[in-house]
Design a protein around this motif. Structure first.
Motif, mmCIF file in Angstrom:
data_model
loop_
_atom_site.group_PDB
_atom_site.id
_atom_site.type_symbol
_atom_site.label_atom_id
_atom_site.label_comp_id
_atom_site.label_asym_id
_atom_site.label_seq_id
_atom_site.Cartn_x
_atom_site.Cartn_y
_atom_site.Cartn_z
ATOM 1 N N GLY A 172 -5.949 -13.337 -3.850
ATOM 2 C CA GLY A 172 -5.389 -12.089 -3.334
ATOM 3 C C GLY A 172 -4.372 -11.464 -4.267
ATOM 4 N N ARG A 173 -4.088 -12.125 -5.394
ATOM 5 C CA ARG A 173 -3.103 -11.599 -6.339
ATOM 6 C C ARG A 173 -3.627 -10.340 -7.016
ATOM 7 N NH1 ARG A 173 -1.566 -15.252 -11.364
ATOM 8 N NH2 ARG A 173 -2.799 -13.758 -12.550
ATOM 9 N N PRO A 174 -2.805 -9.308 -7.137
ATOM 10 C CA PRO A 174 -3.273 -8.072 -7.788
ATOM 11 C C PRO A 174 -3.348 -8.206 -9.293
ATOM 12 C CG PRO A 174 -0.975 -7.848 -7.139
ATOM 13 C CD PRO A 174 -1.432 -9.162 -6.589
ATOM 14 N N ILE A 175 -4.304 -7.527 -9.900
ATOM 15 C CA ILE A 175 -4.418 -7.466 -11.356
ATOM 16 C C ILE A 175 -4.697 -6.025 -11.776
ATOM 17 C CG2 ILE A 175 -5.298 -9.825 -11.516
ATOM 18 C CD1 ILE A 175 -8.072 -8.604 -12.104
ATOM 19 N N PHE A 176 -4.381 -5.706 -13.012
ATOM 20 C CA PHE A 176 -4.672 -4.389 -13.570
ATOM 21 C C PHE A 176 -6.046 -4.424 -14.222
ATOM 22 C CE2 PHE A 176 -0.108 -4.195 -13.276
ATOM 23 C CZ PHE A 176 0.177 -2.852 -13.031
ATOM 24 N N ILE A 177 -6.853 -3.405 -13.943
ATOM 25 C CA ILE A 177 -8.165 -3.298 -14.572
ATOM 26 C C ILE A 177 -8.403 -1.874 -15.052
ATOM 27 C CG2 ILE A 177 -9.182 -5.137 -13.155
ATOM 28 C CD1 ILE A 177 -10.650 -2.840 -11.621
ATOM 29 N N LYS A 178 -9.310 -1.754 -16.017
ATOM 30 C CA LYS A 178 -9.759 -0.448 -16.487
ATOM 31 C C LYS A 178 -11.277 -0.418 -16.401
ATOM 32 C CE LYS A 178 -9.637 2.708 -20.444
ATOM 33 N NZ LYS A 178 -9.150 2.932 -21.824
ATOM 34 N N CYS A 179 -11.819 0.602 -15.764
ATOM 35 C CA CYS A 179 -13.266 0.690 -15.565
ATOM 36 C C CYS A 179 -13.940 1.285 -16.794
ATOM 37 C CB CYS A 179 -13.588 1.565 -14.355
ATOM 38 S SG CYS A 179 -13.055 0.852 -12.803
ATOM 39 N N ARG A 215 -17.928 3.265 -10.683
ATOM 40 C CA ARG A 215 -18.491 2.192 -9.875
ATOM 41 C C ARG A 215 -17.805 2.168 -8.516
ATOM 42 N NH1 ARG A 215 -19.403 -2.010 -12.259
ATOM 43 N NH2 ARG A 215 -19.038 -1.422 -14.413
ATOM 44 N N GLN A 216 -18.281 1.288 -7.672
ATOM 45 C CA GLN A 216 -17.741 1.187 -6.315
ATOM 46 C C GLN A 216 -17.507 -0.279 -5.973
ATOM 47 O OE1 GLN A 216 -20.099 2.086 -2.515
ATOM 48 N NE2 GLN A 216 -18.969 4.011 -2.790
ATOM 49 N N VAL A 217 -16.371 -0.558 -5.354
ATOM 50 C CA VAL A 217 -16.069 -1.911 -4.890
ATOM 51 C C VAL A 217 -15.750 -1.860 -3.407
ATOM 52 C CG1 VAL A 217 -15.225 -2.664 -7.146
ATOM 53 C CG2 VAL A 217 -13.625 -1.710 -5.480
ATOM 54 N N LEU A 226 -14.288 3.849 -7.993
ATOM 55 C CA LEU A 226 -13.493 3.699 -9.205
ATOM 56 C C LEU A 226 -14.099 4.582 -10.292
ATOM 57 C CD1 LEU A 226 -13.095 -0.203 -9.273
ATOM 58 C CD2 LEU A 226 -11.642 1.484 -8.139
ATOM 59 N N SER A 227 -13.268 5.343 -10.980
ATOM 60 C CA SER A 227 -13.738 6.281 -11.993
ATOM 61 C C SER A 227 -13.746 5.662 -13.384
ATOM 62 C CB SER A 227 -12.846 7.533 -12.011
ATOM 63 O OG SER A 227 -12.818 8.152 -10.738
ATOM 64 N N GLY A 284 -10.631 4.903 -15.560
ATOM 65 C CA GLY A 284 -9.508 4.843 -14.627
ATOM 66 C C GLY A 284 -8.847 3.478 -14.657
ATOM 67 N N ILE A 285 -7.532 3.453 -14.470
ATOM 68 C CA ILE A 285 -6.767 2.201 -14.438
ATOM 69 C C ILE A 285 -6.301 1.956 -13.004
ATOM 70 C CG2 ILE A 285 -4.697 1.027 -15.264
ATOM 71 C CD1 ILE A 285 -4.965 2.580 -17.860
ATOM 72 N N TYR A 286 -6.559 0.749 -12.504
ATOM 73 C CA TYR A 286 -6.283 0.441 -11.101
ATOM 74 C C TYR A 286 -5.586 -0.911 -10.974
ATOM 75 C CZ TYR A 286 -9.842 4.061 -10.471
ATOM 76 O OH TYR A 286 -10.543 5.231 -10.537
ATOM 77 N N VAL A 287 -4.853 -1.057 -9.872
ATOM 78 C CA VAL A 287 -4.287 -2.341 -9.491
ATOM 79 C C VAL A 287 -4.972 -2.758 -8.199
ATOM 80 C CG1 VAL A 287 -2.202 -3.642 -8.938
ATOM 81 C CG2 VAL A 287 -2.063 -1.703 -10.506
ATOM 82 N N LEU A 288 -5.756 -3.822 -8.265
ATOM 83 C CA LEU A 288 -6.541 -4.262 -7.120
ATOM 84 C C LEU A 288 -6.419 -5.767 -6.946
ATOM 85 C CD1 LEU A 288 -9.817 -2.238 -7.791
ATOM 86 C CD2 LEU A 288 -8.072 -1.697 -6.087
ATOM 87 N N ARG A 289 -6.678 -6.227 -5.728
ATOM 88 C CA ARG A 289 -6.717 -7.669 -5.497
ATOM 89 C C ARG A 289 -7.845 -8.279 -6.328
ATOM 90 N NH1 ARG A 289 -5.855 -6.326 0.082
ATOM 91 N NH2 ARG A 289 -8.056 -6.686 0.500
ATOM 92 N N TYR A 290 -7.552 -9.434 -6.891
ATOM 93 C CA TYR A 290 -8.540 -10.076 -7.758
ATOM 94 C C TYR A 290 -9.830 -10.373 -7.005
ATOM 95 C CZ TYR A 290 -10.714 -13.455 -10.872
ATOM 96 O OH TYR A 290 -11.606 -14.116 -11.665
#
Length: 224
Positions: A177-184, A188-190, A199-200, A203-209
């Motif tokens: 459940g720890r958040p991480i930073f990702i770049k797409c 796509r869709q989660v 998700l574009s 785009g840079i997002y902070v989401l639960r792992y």
């Protein structure tokens, strides 16, 4: 020998085997940087990059031999080799830093989750042979310490380190459940809590792992 000659000589020396191209070397450097960032950012232990590490370690061995051989020439007053050695040494230091930090990060996770990893075949398969040997030795030392200090004085039914009675597990596991930073890298869709999230691209997002773990492992998103 002018500067361009030195750089050309460095490229041929640093690459190693003749069949190995400069592009292969640069690609491996990019990969180890990416693998290092990913391992440091995600909560779980990722599979050991065996082939990549073998190539990097072999290349480092050849670069160290190159430095040792040419250091002898340098002592014989061939000063034009000095810049070449500095370049090779800087390249070697950079790769050594990445490899050491990558391995240290993995060992910290192995120390923390050793009981969990040891009890799960899929997790155990992520380790290299050396990491497996390290985990077993480290765990045995901890067990000997715990038994001699306090576990040996407790009733036998309270000595287990993997107890799950009462709905509470003593086995420490990664926090998915720890958040991480990702770049797409593309649109796509989660799914997060049964809700679809778009998700574009770029785009840079902070989401639960837990929501993006499959994408991370497949290399479909970049971990920052």
């Amino acid at each position: 020998m002018d500067f361009s000659d030195i750089l050309n000589e460095f490229k041929s020396a640093a690459v190693g085997p003749k069949e190995e191209s400069e592009n292969d070397r640069d690609e491996d450097l990019r990969k180890i940087s990416e693998v290092w960032i990913k391992e440091k950012s995600v909560p779980e232990l990722l599979p050991y990059e065996n082939k990549l590490m073998d190539r990097l370690l072999e290349r480092m061995r050849k670069q160290i031999e190159f430095i040792e051989i040419n250091s002898i020439e340098l002592q014989q007053d061939e000063r034009e080799i000095k810049l070449l050695l500095v370049i090779v040494e800087n390249e070697l230091d950079r790769v050594q830093f990445l490899i050491r930090s990558y391995i240290r990060t993995r060992l910290l996770k192995i120390d923390k989750f050793s009981i969990f990893i040891r009890s799960d075949k899929e997790e155990l398969a992520k380790l290299s042979p050396n990491e497996t040997a390290y985990m077993e030795k480290h765990l045995q030392l901890l067990m000997d310490l715990y038994n001699s200090q306090f576990l040996g004085r407790l009733p036998e039914n309270l000595q287990a380190l993997d107890e799950v009675a009462g709905g509470i597990s003593m086995v420490e596991k990664p926090d998915y459940g720890r958040p991480i930073f990702i770049k797409c890298n593309r649109d796509r869709q989660v799914v997060i809590d049964d809700e679809a999230v778009d998700l574009s691209r770029n785009g840079i997002y902070v989401l639960r792992y837990s929501a993006v773990s499959d994408l991370v492992k497949a290399g479909e998103v970049m971990v920052l």
